[in-house]
Design an enzyme around this catalytic site. Structure first.
Site, PDB file in Angstrom:
ATOM      1  N   ARG A   1     -12.350 -29.382   9.957  1.00 20.84           N
ATOM      2  CA  ARG A   1     -11.408 -29.002   8.887  1.00 20.84           C
ATOM      3  C   ARG A   1     -10.445 -27.927   9.357  1.00 20.84           C
ATOM      4  O   ARG A   1      -9.268 -27.916   8.971  1.00 20.84           O
ATOM      5  CB  ARG A   1     -12.162 -28.560   7.638  1.00 20.84           C
ATOM      6  CG  ARG A   1     -13.119 -27.421   7.810  1.00 20.84           C
ATOM      7  CD  ARG A   1     -14.141 -27.366   6.658  1.00 20.84           C
ATOM      8  NE  ARG A   1     -15.062 -26.254   6.872  1.00 20.84           N
ATOM      9  CZ  ARG A   1     -15.091 -25.158   6.124  1.00 20.84           C
ATOM     10  NH1 ARG A   1     -14.235 -25.006   5.142  1.00 20.84           N
ATOM     11  NH2 ARG A   1     -15.947 -24.206   6.363  1.00 20.84           N
TER      12      ARG A   1
ATOM     13  N   CYS B   1     -18.174 -28.571  13.443  1.00 18.08           N
ATOM     14  CA  CYS B   1     -18.599 -27.978  12.183  1.00 18.08           C
ATOM     15  C   CYS B   1     -17.828 -26.681  11.978  1.00 18.08           C
ATOM     16  O   CYS B   1     -16.883 -26.390  12.682  1.00 18.08           O
ATOM     17  CB  CYS B   1     -20.099 -27.727  12.189  1.00 18.08           C
ATOM     18  SG  CYS B   1     -21.057 -29.235  12.318  1.00 18.08           S
ATOM     19  N   CYS B   2     -18.284 -25.873  11.029  1.00 22.51           N
ATOM     20  CA  CYS B   2     -17.497 -24.715  10.631  1.00 22.51           C
ATOM     21  C   CYS B   2     -18.316 -23.440  10.810  1.00 22.51           C
ATOM     22  O   CYS B   2     -19.526 -23.476  10.967  1.00 22.51           O
ATOM     23  CB  CYS B   2     -17.087 -24.847   9.166  1.00 22.51           C
ATOM     24  SG  CYS B   2     -16.557 -26.517   8.749  1.00 22.51           S
ATOM     25  N   GLY B   3     -17.638 -22.305  10.774  1.00 14.01           N
ATOM     26  CA  GLY B   3     -18.355 -21.049  10.637  1.00 14.01           C
ATOM     27  C   GLY B   3     -18.580 -20.322  11.939  1.00 14.01           C
ATOM     28  O   GLY B   3     -17.652 -19.979  12.651  1.00 14.01           O
TER      29      GLY B   3
END
Length: 260
Positions: A173, A103-105
């Site tokens: 991503r 995931c991101c962040g």
């Protein structure tokens, strides 16, 4: 391979049937530098050398391939071993176990410590038309066969104004962009006149990666965040979101976008 076939039971039109589905592979990968574990991430198991080179550059550990003494991959164990010519660039405080989720962040906050020395202000005078923007997004989506099969991958493309140069897909991503960055370093690609086309949200992390790569324009089919736009304004990057069919939103530095 980025894909794996699994047996499923599918419900459709009020009936069940046995079938197979294509699933995105999630592959744990650990990068070791000078024998010490630098980070562990999960990624799609293709273009791993590009990914490693892109991460090393994003972290400010290298600027070109000549700074890598050796790089070897043990795909069966999920390890990449890196030796650098300049041992002094390694801050021992950085060499501790890190996990990066797909995931991101927040799971990638460690990147922020090096953004000051690796983010670039983009001065390119390259201009691109609206029709070229829409065409590039269409070409990326048409070329994203693995996404169409799984629905579980992010896509990023390095483009000229006229068309796609390379496309990279990954469950993360940020990984897709690191693979592009690694490809550019390996092939000594001039970047000031290039465009990044992207399938996901333009977060601050993604915007910073585009800055580090050195491209002045990012096209996304999704939305930007407020911090990403603040950074895009400061770093001279044209950020374009919601690039779909016959429309797009220009958020920053619109002087690079011209009429059809």
């Amino acid at each position: 391979m980025n894909l794996k076939k699994v047996r499923i039971i599918r419900y459709h039109a009020e009936s069940f049937d046995e079938n197979y589905d294509d699933i995105a592979v999630e592959y744990p990968l650990t990068i070791k530098i000078e024998g010490e574990e630098f980070l562990t991430l999960v990624c799609s198991p293709e273009h791993l050398e590009e990914l490693a080179v892109g991460i090393l550059a994003s972290e400010g550990l290298i600027r070109n391939l000549d700074q890598i003494e050796s790089l070897s991959i043990d795909e069966s164990k999920g390890y990449i071993y890196v030796e650098l010519h300049n041992k002094k660039v390694i801050n021992k405080d950085m060499i501790s176990k890190r996990f990066i989720g797909s995931c991101c962040g927040k799971s990638r906050q460690f990147f922020f410590s090096n953004d000051v020395k690796t983010a670039k202000t983009i001065m390119t005078r390259t201009k691109i038309s609206v029709s070229q923007c829409l065409s590039l997004m269409g070409k990326m989506q048409e070329s994203s066969s693995e996404f169409h099969l799984t629905g579980g991958l992010h896509n990023a493309a390095l483009c000229s104004k006229e068309g796609l140069i390379i496309l990279r897909s990954d469950i993360g991503r940020h990984n897709a962009l690191d693979k592009i960055y690694g490809y550019c370093i390996q092939n000594k690609i001039r970047l000031t006149d290039k465009v990044i086309v992207f399938s996901g949200r333009i977060s601050s992390e993604i915007l910073l990666k585009v800055s580090k790569i050195g491209a002045g324009i990012i096209l996304s089919k999704s939305a930007p965040t407020s911090l990403a736009l603040e950074l895009a304004n400061d770093l001279g990057i044209t950020a374009i979101g919601f690039t779909r069919k016959d429309r797009l939103n220009i958020y920053t530095h619109p002087e690079r976008i011209i009429d059809f």
